[in-house]
Scaffold this motif. Structure first.
Motif, PDB file in Angstrom:
ATOM      1  N   LEU A 196       0.778 -19.193   2.231  1.00  0.00           N
ATOM      2  CA  LEU A 196       0.021 -19.026   1.324  1.00  0.00           C
ATOM      3  C   LEU A 196       0.167 -19.974   0.245  1.00  0.00           C
ATOM      4  CD1 LEU A 196      -2.379 -17.135   0.363  1.00  0.00           C
ATOM      5  CD2 LEU A 196      -1.038 -15.695  -1.088  1.00  0.00           C
ATOM      6  N   GLN A 197       1.567 -20.193  -0.115  1.00  0.00           N
ATOM      7  CA  GLN A 197       1.874 -21.193  -0.848  1.00  0.00           C
ATOM      8  C   GLN A 197       1.576 -22.741  -0.625  1.00  0.00           C
ATOM      9  OE1 GLN A 197       5.984 -21.449  -2.061  1.00  0.00           O
ATOM     10  NE2 GLN A 197       5.980 -23.702  -2.172  1.00  0.00           N
ATOM     11  N   ALA A 198       1.762 -23.046   0.874  1.00  0.00           N
ATOM     12  CA  ALA A 198       1.628 -24.248   1.492  1.00  0.00           C
ATOM     13  C   ALA A 198       0.024 -24.536   1.270  1.00  0.00           C
ATOM     14  CB  ALA A 198       1.905 -24.235   2.780  1.00  0.00           C
ATOM     15  N   ILE A 199      -0.724 -23.485   1.423  1.00  0.00           N
ATOM     16  CA  ILE A 199      -2.186 -23.613   1.298  1.00  0.00           C
ATOM     17  C   ILE A 199      -2.657 -24.104  -0.180  1.00  0.00           C
ATOM     18  CG2 ILE A 199      -4.528 -22.512   1.620  1.00  0.00           C
ATOM     19  CD1 ILE A 199      -3.505 -20.598   3.628  1.00  0.00           C
ATOM     20  N   LEU A 200      -2.281 -23.321  -1.030  1.00  0.00           N
ATOM     21  CA  LEU A 200      -2.433 -23.879  -2.330  1.00  0.00           C
ATOM     22  C   LEU A 200      -2.053 -25.300  -2.800  1.00  0.00           C
ATOM     23  CD1 LEU A 200      -2.961 -22.792  -5.576  1.00  0.00           C
ATOM     24  CD2 LEU A 200      -0.583 -22.259  -5.817  1.00  0.00           C
ATOM     25  N   GLU A 201      -0.737 -25.457  -2.103  1.00  0.00           N
ATOM     26  CA  GLU A 201      -0.300 -26.981  -2.325  1.00  0.00           C
ATOM     27  C   GLU A 201      -1.294 -27.912  -1.824  1.00  0.00           C
ATOM     28  OE1 GLU A 201       2.599 -28.291  -4.153  1.00  0.00           O
ATOM     29  OE2 GLU A 201       1.685 -26.695  -5.313  1.00  0.00           O
ATOM     30  N   ASN A 202      -1.967 -27.648  -0.363  1.00  0.00           N
ATOM     31  CA  ASN A 202      -2.491 -28.464   0.209  1.00  0.00           C
ATOM     32  C   ASN A 202      -3.976 -28.647   0.681  1.00  0.00           C
ATOM     33  OD1 ASN A 202      -0.265 -30.319   1.477  1.00  0.00           O
ATOM     34  ND2 ASN A 202       0.689 -28.080   1.400  1.00  0.00           N
ATOM     35  N   GLU A 203      -4.716 -27.607   0.025  1.00  0.00           N
ATOM     36  CA  GLU A 203      -6.053 -27.100   0.242  1.00  0.00           C
ATOM     37  C   GLU A 203      -6.973 -28.281  -0.041  1.00  0.00           C
ATOM     38  OE1 GLU A 203      -7.298 -23.855  -2.141  1.00  0.00           O
ATOM     39  OE2 GLU A 203      -6.695 -24.979  -4.072  1.00  0.00           O
ATOM     40  N   PRO A 204      -8.108 -28.388   0.641  1.00  0.00           N
ATOM     41  CA  PRO A 204      -8.190 -27.618   2.083  1.00  0.00           C
ATOM     42  C   PRO A 204      -7.521 -28.102   3.103  1.00  0.00           C
ATOM     43  CG  PRO A 204     -10.142 -29.237   1.756  1.00  0.00           C
ATOM     44  CD  PRO A 204      -9.199 -29.364   0.421  1.00  0.00           C
ATOM     45  N   ILE A 205      -7.125 -27.256   3.929  1.00  0.00           N
ATOM     46  CA  ILE A 205      -6.188 -27.544   5.137  1.00  0.00           C
ATOM     47  C   ILE A 205      -6.612 -26.978   6.555  1.00  0.00           C
ATOM     48  CG2 ILE A 205      -4.491 -25.925   4.329  1.00  0.00           C
ATOM     49  CD1 ILE A 205      -2.392 -27.940   5.189  1.00  0.00           C
ATOM     50  N   GLY A 206      -6.385 -27.546   7.407  1.00  0.00           N
ATOM     51  CA  GLY A 206      -6.558 -26.919   8.872  1.00  0.00           C
ATOM     52  C   GLY A 206      -5.190 -26.279   9.199  1.00  0.00           C
ATOM     53  N   ARG A 207      -5.292 -25.293  10.384  1.00  0.00           N
ATOM     54  CA  ARG A 207      -4.281 -24.677  10.786  1.00  0.00           C
ATOM     55  C   ARG A 207      -3.169 -25.795  11.422  1.00  0.00           C
ATOM     56  NH1 ARG A 207      -7.717 -19.723  13.303  1.00  0.00           N
ATOM     57  NH2 ARG A 207      -7.404 -18.018  11.368  1.00  0.00           N
ATOM     58  N   ARG A 208      -3.532 -26.521  12.046  1.00  0.00           N
ATOM     59  CA  ARG A 208      -2.769 -27.524  12.678  1.00  0.00           C
ATOM     60  C   ARG A 208      -1.873 -28.258  11.687  1.00  0.00           C
ATOM     61  NH1 ARG A 208      -4.797 -30.849  17.772  1.00  0.00           N
ATOM     62  NH2 ARG A 208      -4.923 -28.676  18.693  1.00  0.00           N
TER      63      ARG A 208
END
Length: 343
Positions: free
Chosen positions: A26-38
């Protein structure tokens, strides 16, 4: 809370591991959004299967949104990250390591976050979050706070929540002039952003920090500069990062002669244009616009932020500055500091 978290980990270790993984994702999504699963799998080093399972749960709980452009965190997700930050810290149980670093440096309090900035840039978010919470716990009305620049201090300012109530009488002052080319990391910019976050006031010192000695001494005689410097010296708190000697020499555009001297003397750390060798001895000091090291060490509340095991030698070398301070570091540099100190 700490005992509860540790007991839960004993009863449902697999559940607590899922908690850690989902929080990190969840933190990584916040830092890098929008981001794909791969890409998220690459950023977090988790397998794509693990990322898929975790993000499916996070999506069902309304903590993230999944779109064609990638995954993005929701407001609920952001709120949950804040709420679970301290329980996660307690779960990681760094208390023994923190005590060891306190004993090594003489720091008043050490806060360690998991990870190593050198390997994972997103760990800087953890440092910034820990730093922002510490600052808000210690800050008082009518305070004067000096702040240096740098990417870790910038992340801390970014993560300070916007104050919703009325204005405060706290003043934020840059602790140094402009260093380097990244405007978003300059002390002036961070002082202004910090003040806006807490509805306080700020002053600026919009002068390069690497001018000639003659120019600096002339500028210091200007009335408004003198006034700012006097306020700076009477600060109630200072927030700073510690720099690698050679990297800071480059950012400060030190002369070839100074760089050669620093190499010869094996300088490892820099603070306020004072350069230290691994034994903590000052091998060179230059005139600067901003706080002097001796003045900075007299400020009652000092908060130092640093991450990455590469900073270990620099931190150990500046123990005199760290003594009595609040130190926010990552696990990588903490363990490296212990290794360095036993050599």
């Amino acid at each position: 809370m700490k005992n509860i978290m540790l007991r839960l980990e004993k009863i449902i270790p697999e559940g607590m591991q899922d908690f850690k993984v989902r929080y990190a994702i969840l933190q990584a999504i916040l830092e890098n959004e929008p981001i794909g699963r791969r890409t998220l799998a690459t950023v977090t080093t988790y397998s794509e299967r693990t990322v898929r399972a975790a993000t499916d749960v996070l999506s069902k709980q309304g903590l993230i949104e999944v779109a064609h452009s990638g995954m993005m965190i929701t407001q609920s997700g952001k709120a949950l990250l804040d709420e679970l930050y301290l329980p996660l810290q307690e779960l990681n149980a760094f208390s023994l390591l923190e005590e060891q670093i306190e004993a090594l440096t003489g720091a008043k309090k050490v806060i360690i976050v998991p990870g190593n900035v050198d390997d994972d840039e997103s760990v800087k978010w953890q440092l910034g979050k820990a730093g922002s919470k510490l600052v808000l716990d210690l800050i008082e009305e009518n305070s004067t706070i000096a702040i240096t620049g740098g990417s870790t201090v910038a992340k801390m300012v970014e993560l300070i929540p916007q104050r919703q109530e009325g204005k405060t009488h706290t003043i934020i002052i840059p602790a140094r002039g402009s260093v380097g080319k990244r405007m978003e990391f300059q002390a002036n910019i961070l002082a202004a952003e910090f003040a806006k976050k807490i509805n306080g006031k700020y002053e600026i010192l919009n002068i390069p920090d690497n001018l000639s000695v003659a120019s600096i001494e002339t500028i210091k005689q200007e009335p408004h500069i003198q006034k700012t410097l006097q306020k700076m010296g009477k600060s109630d708190m200072i927030i700073l990062g510690l720099g690698d000697a050679m990297k800071m020499a480059k950012r400060r555009n030190e002369s070839k002669e100074v760089v050669a001297l620093l190499k010869e003397k094996e300088a490892v750390a820099e603070a306020f244009r004072y350069y230290f060798d691994k034994n903590g001895e000052i091998v060179y000091s230059g005139t600067n616009i901003g706080l002097d090291l001796e003045v900075a060490m007299q400020i009652s509340t000092r908060i130092v932020l640093a991450g990455g095991k590469s900073k270990a030698i620099a931190l150990v070398a500046t123990k005199a500055l760290l003594k009595g301070s609040y130190l926010v570091i990552d696990e990588g540099v903490a363990r490296a500091m212990l290794q360095v100190s036993t050599r």
